[in-house]
Design an enzyme around this catalytic site. Structure first.
Site, PDB file in Angstrom:
ATOM      1  N   SER A  54       1.172  -1.801  -0.320  1.00 35.82           N
ATOM      2  CA  SER A  54      -0.101   0.165   0.058  1.00 35.82           C
ATOM      3  C   SER A  54       0.982   1.013   0.019  1.00 35.82           C
ATOM      4  O   SER A  54       0.826   1.921  -0.694  1.00 35.82           O
ATOM      5  CB  SER A  54      -1.160   0.145   1.248  1.00 35.82           C
ATOM      6  OG  SER A  54       0.182  -0.392   2.332  1.00 35.82           O
ATOM      7  N   GLY A  87      -2.492  -3.862   1.456  1.00 33.81           N
ATOM      8  CA  GLY A  87      -2.295  -5.606   2.030  1.00 33.81           C
ATOM      9  C   GLY A  87      -1.413  -6.423   1.203  1.00 33.81           C
ATOM     10  O   GLY A  87      -1.485  -7.846   1.414  1.00 33.81           O
ATOM     11  N   ASN A 116       3.995  -5.483   5.766  1.00 36.66           N
ATOM     12  CA  ASN A 116       3.061  -6.153   5.794  1.00 36.66           C
ATOM     13  C   ASN A 116       2.662  -7.416   6.218  1.00 36.66           C
ATOM     14  O   ASN A 116       1.854  -7.723   7.746  1.00 36.66           O
ATOM     15  CB  ASN A 116       1.635  -6.611   5.230  1.00 36.66           C
ATOM     16  CG  ASN A 116       0.646  -5.390   4.538  1.00 36.66           C
ATOM     17  OD1 ASN A 116       0.974  -4.213   5.269  1.00 36.66           O
ATOM     18  ND2 ASN A 116       0.621  -4.836   3.346  1.00 36.66           N
ATOM     19  N   ASP A 193      -2.423   8.127   8.426  1.00 34.36           N
ATOM     20  CA  ASP A 193      -2.120   7.316   9.695  1.00 34.36           C
ATOM     21  C   ASP A 193      -1.626   6.580  10.413  1.00 34.36           C
ATOM     22  O   ASP A 193      -0.126   7.715  10.411  1.00 34.36           O
ATOM     23  CB  ASP A 193      -3.409   6.252   9.051  1.00 34.36           C
ATOM     24  CG  ASP A 193      -2.977   5.244   8.180  1.00 34.36           C
ATOM     25  OD1 ASP A 193      -1.555   5.280   7.858  1.00 34.36           O
ATOM     26  OD2 ASP A 193      -3.841   4.627   6.738  1.00 34.36           O
ATOM     27  N   HIS A 196       1.101   4.393   6.785  1.00 35.69           N
ATOM     28  CA  HIS A 196       0.682   5.401   5.804  1.00 35.69           C
ATOM     29  C   HIS A 196       1.305   6.385   5.184  1.00 35.69           C
ATOM     30  O   HIS A 196       1.269   7.259   6.781  1.00 35.69           O
ATOM     31  CB  HIS A 196      -1.011   5.006   5.110  1.00 35.69           C
ATOM     32  CG  HIS A 196      -0.730   3.545   4.878  1.00 35.69           C
ATOM     33  ND1 HIS A 196      -2.110   3.362   5.529  1.00 35.69           N
ATOM     34  CD2 HIS A 196      -0.477   2.703   4.174  1.00 35.69           C
ATOM     35  CE1 HIS A 196      -1.914   1.908   4.655  1.00 35.69           C
ATOM     36  NE2 HIS A 196      -1.357   1.196   4.319  1.00 35.69           N
TER      37      HIS A 196
END
Length: 220
Positions: A54, A87, A116, A193, A196
Site C-alpha cells: 500500500s 495489503g 504487512n 495514519d 501510511h
C-alpha cells in the site's frame, strides 16, 4: 636414519602446504560472500518496476499523482511501473514478480515489501527467504534489485529499519535504501495514519529515495 628425517620433513612440508591452501580458500570465500554489483546510472526513459504494497500504491494520498512511484518518475524521467497492491505481503510479491519481469523487462526493480508481514507477525526467516528469492529473480533477469527497508513494528517512539533488510542486501548483492520509510513514518506530520504517509510524507519519501539512489550510483 637420513631417509626417515627427509621423509618426516617432506610430510611437514606437505602438511604446511595443505594448511596454506585451506587458509587461502577460506579467505577467498570470506571475501567473496557478497556478490559484486555493477551499478550504472539508469537513464531517462528506461523502465523501472516498483514492486510493493500500500505504501507503493499510495494509500493515504492520491494514487496516480501523489504516490512515490509517480513522483519518482517525475523527478528522474524513468518510465516507472507502479506494481504496488494494498495489503500485499512478501509471498504475494514473489508470486507476482515473474510475470511482471516478463511483461515489462525493467532495468531496475525497487522492492518495497515486508511491512504487512511484520504486522501479521510472519516468521522473519520466511520474509528473508521471500526477499532473497525476489532479488535472485531480478538478477536473473539482468536487472538491478533495490530493497527499501521497512521499519520494525513499534507502538511508540521513533521507528527503525528491521535488520533483516541489511542482511538480505549483504547476502544477495542487492542495493539498500535505508531509513527512508522509517524516517517518514516516525513524524506525525507526515502520516495519514499509523502505517501510511500523507501527501507531504510521500513527497519527502521520494526526496529521500532520490538522494540515496544518487549515492548508490543508480541515478545521476
Amino acid at each position: 636414519m637420513r631417509f626417515m628425517i627427509e621423509k618426516s620433513q617432506a610430510g611437514a612440508w606437505l602438511f604446511l602446504c595443505r594448511l596454506l591452501l585451506v587458509v587461502c580458500i577460506a579467505a577467498c570465500n570470506w571475501g567473496c560472500t557478497k556478490p559484486k554489483v555493477e551499478v550504472q546510472a539508469i537513464p531517462a526513459g528506461v523502465t523501472v518496476l516498483v514492486l510493493g504494497d500500500s505504501i507503493s500504491y499510495g494509500a493515504g494520498a492520491e494514487h496516480g499523482t501523489q504516490d512515490y512511484p509517480t513522483l519518482l518518475a517525475s523527478k528522474t524521467g524513468w518510465a516507472v511501473v507502479n506494481a504496488g497492491i494494498s495489503g500485499d505481503v512478501s509471498s504475494g510479491g514473489l508470486s507476482r514478480l515473474p510475470s511482471l519481469l516478463a511483461q515489462h523487462r525493467p532495468r531496475l526493480v525497487i522492492i518495497e515489501l515486508g511491512g504487512n508481514d511484520f504486522l501479521r507477525q510472519m516468521a522473519t526467516a520466511r520474509i528473508e527467504d521471500n526477499l532473497r528469492s525476489m532479488v535472485h529473480l531480478v538478477q536473473q533477469a539482468d536487472a538491478v534489485a533495490i530493497l527499501i527497508a521497512m521499519p520494525e513494528v513499534s507502538l511508540a517512539g521513533r521507528l527503525h529499519d528491521h535488520p533483516l533488510y541489511a542482511r538480505v542486501a549483504e547476502e544477495s548483492g542487492a542495493l539498500l535504501v535505508s531509513s527512508a520509510v522509517s524516517g517518514v513514518l516516525s513524524d506525525d506530520r507526515l502520516r495519514a495514519d499509523q502505517v501510511h504517509p500523507n501527501a507531504e510524507g510521500y513527497r519527502q519519501l521520494t526526496d529521500a529515495l532520490v538522494t540515496q539512489l544518487r549515492g548508490l550510483g543508480v541515478l545521476r
